[in-house]
Scaffold this active site. Structure first.
Site, PDB file in Angstrom:
ATOM      1  N   ASP A 188     -12.782  -0.796   9.533  1.00  0.00           N
ATOM      2  CA  ASP A 188     -12.490   0.715   9.287  1.00  0.00           C
ATOM      3  C   ASP A 188     -14.109   1.348   9.332  1.00  0.00           C
ATOM      4  O   ASP A 188     -14.430   0.891   8.455  1.00  0.00           O
ATOM      5  CB  ASP A 188     -11.811   0.962   7.894  1.00  0.00           C
ATOM      6  CG  ASP A 188     -11.619   2.479   7.834  1.00  0.00           C
ATOM      7  OD1 ASP A 188     -11.006   3.266   8.599  1.00  0.00           O
ATOM      8  OD2 ASP A 188     -12.066   2.973   6.729  1.00  0.00           O
ATOM      9  N   GLU A 272     -10.670   1.252  15.389  1.00  0.00           N
ATOM     10  CA  GLU A 272     -10.028   2.718  15.794  1.00  0.00           C
ATOM     11  C   GLU A 272     -10.728   3.105  17.191  1.00  0.00           C
ATOM     12  O   GLU A 272     -11.915   2.867  17.171  1.00  0.00           O
ATOM     13  CB  GLU A 272      -9.929   3.671  14.723  1.00  0.00           C
ATOM     14  CG  GLU A 272      -8.914   3.127  13.804  1.00  0.00           C
ATOM     15  CD  GLU A 272      -8.974   4.182  12.460  1.00  0.00           C
ATOM     16  OE1 GLU A 272      -7.736   4.785  12.437  1.00  0.00           O
ATOM     17  OE2 GLU A 272      -9.966   4.041  11.707  1.00  0.00           O
ATOM     18  N   CYS A 325       0.206   2.956   3.229  1.00  0.00           N
ATOM     19  CA  CYS A 325       0.188   1.732   2.275  1.00  0.00           C
ATOM     20  C   CYS A 325       0.225   0.357   2.995  1.00  0.00           C
ATOM     21  O   CYS A 325       1.148   0.266   3.746  1.00  0.00           O
ATOM     22  CB  CYS A 325       1.020   1.905   1.256  1.00  0.00           C
ATOM     23  SG  CYS A 325       1.263   0.571  -0.078  1.00  0.00           S
ATOM     24  N   CYS A 328       3.498  -1.635   1.194  1.00  0.00           N
ATOM     25  CA  CYS A 328       4.932  -1.210   1.370  1.00  0.00           C
ATOM     26  C   CYS A 328       5.175  -0.300   2.916  1.00  0.00           C
ATOM     27  O   CYS A 328       6.172  -0.094   3.282  1.00  0.00           O
ATOM     28  CB  CYS A 328       5.478  -0.209   0.284  1.00  0.00           C
ATOM     29  SG  CYS A 328       4.608   1.198   0.063  1.00  0.00           S
ATOM     30  N   CYS A 343      -0.467   4.188  -4.471  1.00  0.00           N
ATOM     31  CA  CYS A 343       0.642   4.222  -3.996  1.00  0.00           C
ATOM     32  C   CYS A 343       1.965   4.146  -5.002  1.00  0.00           C
ATOM     33  O   CYS A 343       1.510   3.232  -6.149  1.00  0.00           O
ATOM     34  CB  CYS A 343       1.008   3.310  -2.748  1.00  0.00           C
ATOM     35  SG  CYS A 343       2.614   3.223  -2.010  1.00  0.00           S
ATOM     36  N   CYS A 345       4.245   2.513  -4.920  1.00  0.00           N
ATOM     37  CA  CYS A 345       4.897   0.797  -5.216  1.00  0.00           C
ATOM     38  C   CYS A 345       3.902   0.187  -6.082  1.00  0.00           C
ATOM     39  O   CYS A 345       3.969  -0.945  -6.385  1.00  0.00           O
ATOM     40  CB  CYS A 345       4.672   0.201  -3.755  1.00  0.00           C
ATOM     41  SG  CYS A 345       3.094  -0.030  -3.164  1.00  0.00           S
ATOM     42  N   ASP A 352     -10.917   2.686   2.092  1.00  0.00           N
ATOM     43  CA  ASP A 352     -11.510   2.024   3.462  1.00  0.00           C
ATOM     44  C   ASP A 352     -11.003   0.786   3.354  1.00  0.00           C
ATOM     45  O   ASP A 352     -10.553   0.178   4.651  1.00  0.00           O
ATOM     46  CB  ASP A 352     -12.809   1.968   3.181  1.00  0.00           C
ATOM     47  CG  ASP A 352     -13.652   3.501   3.343  1.00  0.00           C
ATOM     48  OD1 ASP A 352     -13.071   4.428   3.812  1.00  0.00           O
ATOM     49  OD2 ASP A 352     -14.620   3.603   2.924  1.00  0.00           O
TER      50      ASP A 352
END
Length: 371
Positions: A188, A272, A325, A328, A343, A345, A352
């Protein structure tokens, strides 16, 4: 067996006479390029409505100018021929819609020229390299070029501080088998530190440019106080140029080490597909983006992975790696100031690191669909 290319860059130490001829060649290459561009631009303006006539027209060549400008014969003719090839490439890119219309070269542009191997005119000797017109030039060859590599061309360049270097392009044959992908890592991009990977490791880029900002500002202030073109102004200009070159060399060395380590430990690297130019402009992070050299880093990764039959996988820049996330799969909005991803969850992670995990998962998914 596939043919592959690899370049090796070394410092050159020409004599004063050789350095003068190198600089003359820079000027002649720039002059010929601009002359040919001016003619082609004039032809384009006249015939741009008639594309067939434009394609049939014969473009000018360096030989056309040698009678009128006899001093062009003093320099390497192959360097002038390569100026024509470079202009041809620029024109083709323009007509394909991949680039803007070619522009004229100025002295402030990169000072370089390229020459090719013809009948043994370029040879590596003991501590020297034989080059057209220049004969034997002293070279600091800090690593050997394998004997199976054939020299194709050489590009001689000069930095703003007056240092000379040569990039030797070689061709070799090598059979590269695709590596079975077992170990995958996601990266990332991090504005502060270069990247965080899916193993939780941070690159911790040292911010070489920002470290030098105070010193650079001090030396640049001194430069503005001196009379432009004077001896003292030129000495100070070289001091400023040396600082920029030191930063560039530190950055390049760091990125080489980071990319080498990743290639050694993983079979595929997932990143990316970011628009760095757009990011630096729209987010006003120009210094941070330029400092960490993400574009150069990905180029290093690409060729090093390719040489070993490994893969660089680029996922869509719109993939919501930051909002998703990694545990999940739910998606939520997250502001730029939030450094921790939380999150419902129960997952709580560095944002990052969470993004890197999502990038890795998406890369694995793309690999599975491609196989």
């Amino acid at each position: 067996m596939a043919k592959r290319n690899k370049a090796y860059k070394f410092r050159l130490y020409p004599t004063d006479e050789q350095a003068l001829l190198i600089r003359k060649t820079f000027g002649c290459v720039r002059f010929v390029y601009n002359k040919m561009l001016a003619e082609r631009k004039e032809t384009y303006e006249l015939l741009k409505e008639d594309k067939d006539a434009l394609k049939k027209g014969k473009p000018p060549t360096p030989a056309k100018y040698k009678k009128e400008y006899e001093w062009l014969q003093e320099v390497d003719s192959l360097a002038l021929a390569n100026a024509q090839l470079n202009l041809d490439k620029a024109y083709k890119a323009f007509f394909k819609g991949n680039a803007k219309f070619p522009t004229f070269k100025r002295k402030r542009h990169k000072q370089s020229y390229t020459t090719n191997v013809v009948n043994g005119n370029i040879q590596l000797l003991d501590g020297h390299i034989k080059l057209p017109k220049l004969k034997r030039v002293k070279i600091r060859q800090h690593r050997e070029i394998p004997s199976e590599h054939n020299i194709k061309s050489c590009t001689i360049s000069m930095t703003s501080s007056g240092k000379y270097s040569i990039s030797i392009l070689t061709e070799y044959e090598k059979e590269i088998k695709d590596k079975e992908i077992q170990n995958v890592v996601g990266l990332d991009f991090a504005m502060d530190g270069l990247f965080v990977d899916s193993e939780g490791k941070k690159a911790n880029y040292p911010k070489f440019y920002r470290q030098m900002l105070d010193r650079l500002a001090k030396e640049q202030r001194k430069l503005t106080r001196k009379k432009k073109g004077s001896s003292n102004w030129n000495k100070q200009r070289i001091r400023v140029a040396n600082i920029h070159e030191k930063v560039a060399n530190q950055r390049k060395n760091f990125l080489h080490h980071q990319s080498k380590e990743l290639v050694a430990n993983f079979d595929a690297v997932v990143i990316e597909d970011l628009d760095m130019k757009g990011m630096s402009q729209s987010l006003k992070f120009g210094k941070s983006v330029a400092d960490n050299g993400w574009g150069m880093f990905t180029s290093f990764l690409q060729y090093k992975l390719s040489e070993q039959g490994k893969q660089l996988i680029k996922i869509d820049k719109w993939f919501p790696s930051t909002k998703t996330c990694s545990q999940c799969g739910s998606v939520r909005e997250i502001t730029l100031s939030e450094r921790t991803y939380q999150c419902t969850c129960g997952l709580t992670l560095d944002r990052d690191y969470n993004s890197a995990l999502n990038i890795k998962k998406e890369g694995i998914r793309l690999l599975a669909t491609a196989s």
